[in-house]
Every structure is written in structure tokens, then in C-alpha cells.
Scaffold this motif. Structure first.
Motif, mmCIF file in Angstrom:
data_model
loop_
_atom_site.group_PDB
_atom_site.id
_atom_site.type_symbol
_atom_site.label_atom_id
_atom_site.label_comp_id
_atom_site.label_asym_id
_atom_site.label_seq_id
_atom_site.Cartn_x
_atom_site.Cartn_y
_atom_site.Cartn_z
ATOM 1 N N LYS A 87 0.829 -1.193 0.000
ATOM 2 C CA LYS A 87 0.000 0.000 0.000
ATOM 3 C C LYS A 87 0.875 1.260 0.000
ATOM 4 C CE LYS A 87 -4.017 -2.010 0.067
ATOM 5 N NZ LYS A 87 -4.925 -1.891 -1.106
ATOM 6 N N VAL A 88 0.425 2.256 -0.777
ATOM 7 C CA VAL A 88 1.206 3.487 -0.942
ATOM 8 C C VAL A 88 0.304 4.701 -0.721
ATOM 9 C CG1 VAL A 88 2.649 4.842 -2.519
ATOM 10 C CG2 VAL A 88 2.645 2.336 -2.675
ATOM 11 N N LEU A 89 0.816 5.658 0.050
ATOM 12 C CA LEU A 89 0.168 6.956 0.188
ATOM 13 C C LEU A 89 1.066 8.008 -0.450
ATOM 14 C CD1 LEU A 89 -1.981 8.921 1.364
ATOM 15 C CD2 LEU A 89 -0.565 9.020 3.446
ATOM 16 N N LEU A 90 0.515 8.748 -1.409
ATOM 17 C CA LEU A 90 1.214 9.876 -2.012
ATOM 18 C C LEU A 90 0.570 11.167 -1.531
ATOM 19 C CD1 LEU A 90 0.897 7.774 -4.987
ATOM 20 C CD2 LEU A 90 3.028 9.056 -5.018
ATOM 21 N N ILE A 91 1.401 12.101 -1.069
ATOM 22 C CA ILE A 91 0.928 13.403 -0.610
ATOM 23 C C ILE A 91 1.659 14.462 -1.420
ATOM 24 C CG2 ILE A 91 0.693 14.971 1.342
ATOM 25 C CD1 ILE A 91 0.829 12.555 3.194
ATOM 26 N N HIS A 92 0.908 15.377 -2.028
ATOM 27 C CA HIS A 92 1.548 16.322 -2.937
ATOM 28 C C HIS A 92 0.776 17.637 -2.961
ATOM 29 C CE1 HIS A 92 4.453 15.879 -6.553
ATOM 30 N NE2 HIS A 92 4.414 17.153 -6.197
ATOM 31 N N GLY A 93 1.511 18.741 -2.904
ATOM 32 C CA GLY A 93 0.900 20.054 -3.037
ATOM 33 C C GLY A 93 0.502 20.334 -4.472
ATOM 34 N N THR A 94 -0.704 20.861 -4.664
ATOM 35 C CA THR A 94 -1.192 21.099 -6.027
ATOM 36 C C THR A 94 -0.493 22.279 -6.698
ATOM 37 O OG1 THR A 94 -3.004 22.516 -5.241
ATOM 38 C CG2 THR A 94 -3.464 20.158 -5.469
ATOM 39 N N LYS A 95 0.205 23.118 -5.935
ATOM 40 C CA LYS A 95 0.939 24.259 -6.493
ATOM 41 C C LYS A 95 2.450 24.064 -6.371
ATOM 42 C CE LYS A 95 -2.800 26.635 -7.440
ATOM 43 N NZ LYS A 95 -3.222 26.897 -8.836
ATOM 44 N N GLU A 118 -4.296 21.050 -1.308
ATOM 45 C CA GLU A 118 -4.755 22.102 -2.205
ATOM 46 C C GLU A 118 -4.040 23.426 -1.931
ATOM 47 O OE1 GLU A 118 -6.603 21.827 -4.776
ATOM 48 O OE2 GLU A 118 -7.224 19.733 -4.468
ATOM 49 N N GLY A 119 -3.427 23.954 -2.983
ATOM 50 C CA GLY A 119 -2.757 25.247 -2.892
ATOM 51 C C GLY A 119 -1.369 25.214 -2.297
ATOM 52 N N SER A 120 -0.886 24.036 -1.903
ATOM 53 C CA SER A 120 0.410 23.957 -1.228
ATOM 54 C C SER A 120 1.564 23.954 -2.213
ATOM 55 C CB SER A 120 0.478 22.700 -0.366
ATOM 56 O OG SER A 120 1.751 22.599 0.257
#
Length: 248
Positions: free
Chosen positions: A190-198, A225-227
Motif C-alpha cells: 500500500k502506498v500513500l502519495l501526498i503532494h501540493g497542487t501548487k 490544495e494550494g500547497s
């Protein structure tokens, strides 16, 4: 409990911190920092993650790669391949720790550390219980030529000057040669990806490429969102940490 630790890799010292709640045979998270980063990361993000994990009964380990932070070595010698070897040394140290459940070790990587973490997961697969990638730099090889053309070259050092950090020319040849998607896809947990949209350093689309080429339905993408790249606001950082805790 937080304590400074060190371990030997190829005859030199990797220096880091360990965080332990009370108990034995604990689950653990290993944190790998980004390019020119350290075991603290921007606005103490890694420290805050480790303390949040400790509050939930989970141990964590965060080291400076060689040439970064307080570890031995010269940053000029850094490559993705060298950091991958260091990451595996760190993983094996944690796996053999008497207070850690060797079947419950998670790996977390940020930016280039996310690239390294994805390659390590592909290499050792089922030894990693879950994988967490924060803005992983999976297209670093493709981007390297463009980036290299924008960075001052120091001829007498045969290196590029990145904000006062010298990086050897071999870094670029190394990263271009790595088949990221092929290697990363070998991980089936299992993988969690966390990423800022900006994110302007590693585009948000890179996390989608990881899902498309590597992880498919095993992955969850949590957009901030917006990070920007380093989650530079209190709310964005809070969102990152809460997402990690929930996944772990």
C-alpha cells in the motif's frame, strides 16, 4: 523519547535521531529527507511528523544522508544511487533493532528522498509494510538536463553550485540512468502519495505518474490544495501530518 544516534556506512558515520514511545516490538517509520535537506526538513516538518507518530505509539528514525546535515561525507559526492545504498543501510539497522517489529516498518520519503524511498521499496518489496511518498521526485532524471543548464558550474571543482552546495557532475549522469518506473513498480504494498497542487519544484502530476506506471489501485493520492513543495503553511503541514497518521 528522542535520542541522537549514529551508524556506520562504508566506514563513515550517518547521524540521526530516533523517537521511541514506551513499549517493545513497536511499529516504525523511517524518514528520508530531500535534496539539500536534512533530517529536520523545512519548518521542522520531519521532527513534527516523528513527534506525532510517537504520540500514537509508533517509533521513527530520521537520518541525514552522507554529505547532508550532521552526517560525514561531502555533498559533492552525492548521487541517487549512493543515497539508495545509505537508505538500505538505515533500513537494515531499523529492521534489526530489538525494540522494533521487523514486519511493521514503513518508509517515508520527501522529494528526492521520495524517489529514493520508491526505489528502495522496489528493491526490498515485502520488507516494507507501507510506503509514504511526499512530493516524490520521480522525474528527476528527465528534469536534470534543464536544471543543470540553469546552475553555475565551478570548473576547478568539476561541480555545480546549488545555493552554496556543490554537487558533482556525476550526479546528473547517475540520475538519468535510473529506470524509475520499472524499479518502483516492483513494490506491491500500500502506498500513500501526498503532494501540493501548487508545487513548482516537483509538479503535482508526478504523483499521478507514480500511480499510472507503478502502483495502480494500491495507491492513494492525497492532494494538499494550494500547497507548494515544502507545505509551507501551518494548515498544509497539519494536513500532511494528519494524513500520515491516518495511513499509518
Amino acid at each position: 523519547m528522542q535520542k541522537a544516534i549514529s551508524l556506520t556506512h562504508n566506514g563513515v558515520e550517518l547521524r540521526g535521531m530516533e523517537h521511541f514511545p514506551d513499549g517493545e516490538k513497536l511499529p516504525a517509520v523511517i524518514l528520508y529527507h530531500g535534496f539539500t535537506g536534512t533530517k529536520l526538513e523545512s519548518h521542522r516538518l520531519f521532527l513534527n511528523i516523528s513527534r506525532a507518530l510517537e504520540d500514537k505509539g509508533i517509533a521513527s528514525f530520521r537520518f541525514d544522508f552522507l554529505g547532508s546535515g550532521e552526517s560525514d561525507g561531502d555533498f559533492k559526492n552525492t548521487t541517487v544511487t549512493s543515497q539508495l545504498a545509505e537508505a538500505e543501510t538505515i533500513f537494515n539497522y531499523v529492521k534489526s533493532h530489538p525494540l522494533i517489529d521487523a514486519d511493521q516498518i514503513l518508509v517515508l520519503g520527501f522529494s528526492m528522498g521520495g524517489l529514493v524511498a520508491s526505489l528502495l521499496a522496489g528493491k526490498i518489496n515485502s520488507q516494507i509494510a507501507k510506503l509514504i511518498l511526499l512530493a516524490p521526485a520521480g522525474t528527476m532524471g528527465k528534469m536534470s538536463e534543464t536544471i543543470k543548464g540553469m546552475i553555475p558550474f565551478v570548473a576547478e571543482e568539476n561541480a555545480f553550485d546549488i545555493g552554496g552546495n556543490l554537487i558533482g557532475a556525476k550526479f546528473y549522469e547517475d540520475v538519468k540512468a535510473i529506470e524509475v518506473w520499472e524499479q518502483a513498480a516492483k513494490y506491491d504494498g500500500k502506498v500513500l502519495l501526498i503532494h501540493g497542487t501548487k508545487d513548482q519544484a516537483v509538479p503535482f502530476t508526478v504523483s499521478n505518474l507514480y500511480i499510472e506506471h507503478c502502483y495502480g489501485e494500491n495507491a492513494t493520492l492525497h492532494p494538499i490544495e494550494g500547497s507548494d513543495h515544502t507545505f509551507n503553511s501551518h494548515q498544509h503541514k497539519k494536513d500532511v501530518i494528519e494524513s500520515i497518521i491516518k495511513f499509518v
